[in-house]
Design a protein around this motif. Structure first.
Motif, PDB file in Angstrom:
ATOM      1  N   ASP A  16       0.825  -1.202   0.000  1.00 34.50           N
ATOM      2  CA  ASP A  16       0.000   0.000   0.000  1.00 34.50           C
ATOM      3  C   ASP A  16       0.861   1.255   0.000  1.00 34.50           C
ATOM      4  O   ASP A  16       0.541   2.231  -0.675  1.00 34.50           O
ATOM      5  N   VAL A  17       1.965   1.239   0.740  1.00 36.70           N
ATOM      6  CA  VAL A  17       2.879   2.393   0.740  1.00 36.70           C
ATOM      7  C   VAL A  17       3.465   2.598  -0.649  1.00 36.70           C
ATOM      8  O   VAL A  17       3.513   3.720  -1.156  1.00 36.70           O
ATOM      9  N   VAL A  18       3.904   1.539  -1.276  1.00 36.50           N
ATOM     10  CA  VAL A  18       4.554   1.652  -2.587  1.00 36.50           C
ATOM     11  C   VAL A  18       3.562   2.145  -3.643  1.00 36.50           C
ATOM     12  O   VAL A  18       3.919   2.954  -4.506  1.00 36.50           O
ATOM     13  N   LYS A  19       2.307   1.713  -3.581  1.00 37.30           N
ATOM     14  CA  LYS A  19       1.317   2.099  -4.581  1.00 37.30           C
ATOM     15  C   LYS A  19       0.686   3.459  -4.330  1.00 37.30           C
ATOM     16  O   LYS A  19       0.088   4.024  -5.233  1.00 37.30           O
ATOM     17  N   SER A  20       0.790   3.996  -3.137  1.00 41.15           N
ATOM     18  CA  SER A  20       0.083   5.227  -2.779  1.00 41.15           C
ATOM     19  C   SER A  20       0.822   6.473  -3.234  1.00 41.15           C
ATOM     20  O   SER A  20       2.044   6.488  -3.348  1.00 41.15           O
ATOM     21  N   ASP A  21       0.040   7.509  -3.462  1.00 39.43           N
ATOM     22  CA  ASP A  21       0.578   8.833  -3.741  1.00 39.43           C
ATOM     23  C   ASP A  21       0.406   9.669  -2.487  1.00 39.43           C
ATOM     24  O   ASP A  21      -0.687   9.749  -1.927  1.00 39.43           O
ATOM     25  N   PHE A  22       1.477  10.286  -2.030  1.00 39.63           N
ATOM     26  CA  PHE A  22       1.440  11.106  -0.832  1.00 39.63           C
ATOM     27  C   PHE A  22       1.557  12.572  -1.218  1.00 39.63           C
ATOM     28  O   PHE A  22       2.086  12.912  -2.274  1.00 39.63           O
ATOM     29  N   LYS A  23       1.059  13.448  -0.343  1.00 39.62           N
ATOM     30  CA  LYS A  23       1.163  14.886  -0.579  1.00 39.62           C
ATOM     31  C   LYS A  23       2.625  15.317  -0.610  1.00 39.62           C
ATOM     32  O   LYS A  23       3.019  16.122  -1.430  1.00 39.62           O
ATOM     33  N   ASP A  24       3.417  14.779   0.280  1.00 39.66           N
ATOM     34  CA  ASP A  24       4.855  15.052   0.329  1.00 39.66           C
ATOM     35  C   ASP A  24       5.594  13.842  -0.257  1.00 39.66           C
ATOM     36  O   ASP A  24       5.409  12.718   0.214  1.00 39.66           O
ATOM     37  N   PRO A  25       6.412  14.025  -1.275  1.00 43.08           N
ATOM     38  CA  PRO A  25       7.081  12.876  -1.901  1.00 43.08           C
ATOM     39  C   PRO A  25       8.007  12.107  -0.966  1.00 43.08           C
ATOM     40  O   PRO A  25       8.265  10.927  -1.174  1.00 43.08           O
ATOM     41  N   ASN A  26       8.525  12.751   0.069  1.00 38.55           N
ATOM     42  CA  ASN A  26       9.423  12.062   0.991  1.00 38.55           C
ATOM     43  C   ASN A  26       8.698  11.125   1.943  1.00 38.55           C
ATOM     44  O   ASN A  26       9.330  10.283   2.581  1.00 38.55           O
ATOM     45  N   MET A  27       7.379  11.257   2.070  1.00 37.70           N
ATOM     46  CA  MET A  27       6.633  10.434   3.018  1.00 37.70           C
ATOM     47  C   MET A  27       6.651   8.959   2.640  1.00 37.70           C
ATOM     48  O   MET A  27       6.594   8.098   3.503  1.00 37.70           O
ATOM     49  N   LYS A  28       6.747   8.662   1.354  1.00 36.43           N
ATOM     50  CA  LYS A  28       6.805   7.260   0.938  1.00 36.43           C
ATOM     51  C   LYS A  28       8.054   6.585   1.508  1.00 36.43           C
ATOM     52  O   LYS A  28       7.984   5.498   2.063  1.00 36.43           O
ATOM     53  N   LEU A  29       9.189   7.266   1.406  1.00 38.99           N
ATOM     54  CA  LEU A  29      10.430   6.728   1.958  1.00 38.99           C
ATOM     55  C   LEU A  29      10.357   6.624   3.479  1.00 38.99           C
ATOM     56  O   LEU A  29      10.802   5.627   4.063  1.00 38.99           O
ATOM     57  N   ILE A  30       9.791   7.621   4.121  1.00 42.45           N
ATOM     58  CA  ILE A  30       9.667   7.596   5.583  1.00 42.45           C
ATOM     59  C   ILE A  30       8.799   6.435   6.034  1.00 42.45           C
ATOM     60  O   ILE A  30       9.140   5.724   6.984  1.00 42.45           O
ATOM     61  N   ILE A  82       8.229   3.619   4.443  1.00 42.68           N
ATOM     62  CA  ILE A  82       8.939   2.354   4.195  1.00 42.68           C
ATOM     63  C   ILE A  82       9.946   2.102   5.316  1.00 42.68           C
ATOM     64  O   ILE A  82      10.058   0.981   5.815  1.00 42.68           O
ATOM     65  N   ILE A  83      10.654   3.140   5.742  1.00 42.87           N
ATOM     66  CA  ILE A  83      11.611   2.991   6.846  1.00 42.87           C
ATOM     67  C   ILE A  83      10.887   2.620   8.133  1.00 42.87           C
ATOM     68  O   ILE A  83      11.348   1.748   8.888  1.00 42.87           O
ATOM     69  N   VAL A  84       9.742   3.249   8.394  1.00 46.20           N
ATOM     70  CA  VAL A  84       8.960   2.916   9.597  1.00 46.20           C
ATOM     71  C   VAL A  84       8.519   1.455   9.553  1.00 46.20           C
ATOM     72  O   VAL A  84       8.622   0.734  10.550  1.00 46.20           O
ATOM     73  N   LEU A  85       8.048   0.995   8.401  1.00 45.14           N
ATOM     74  CA  LEU A  85       7.603  -0.395   8.302  1.00 45.14           C
ATOM     75  C   LEU A  85       8.760  -1.386   8.465  1.00 45.14           C
ATOM     76  O   LEU A  85       8.579  -2.471   9.027  1.00 45.14           O
TER      77      LEU A  85
END
Length: 76
Positions: free
Chosen positions: A27-41, A43-46
């Protein structure tokens, strides 16, 4: 009497948690976030907060997602 003995129940719980974690990661990889860095954050949290990471993601990431809505995604 238990339906499952302890090792089988523990294995079932582990498989269910792994499936939930994998679903969160996809879900993280497929989602679009308002801030582009949130996807990386996320993934690190997971990856590093494994026991609570998926629960935190599904609890907090809903407000951070932006971009396409579900109806716009399927109507393009």
């Amino acid at each position: 009497m238990f339906i499952f003995n302890f090792p089988a129940g523990l294995m079932l719980f582990g498989l269910l948690f792994f499936a939930f974690w994998l679903y969160a990661l996809v879900d993280v990889v497929k989602s679009d976030f308002k801030d582009p860095n949130m996807k990386l954050i996320w993934i690190i949290v997971l990856l590093f907060a494994n026991p609570i990471g998926p629960f935190v993601y599904f609890g907090l990431a809903k407000n951070q997602k932006g971009g396409r809505t579900r109806s716009n995604y399927f109507n393009r």
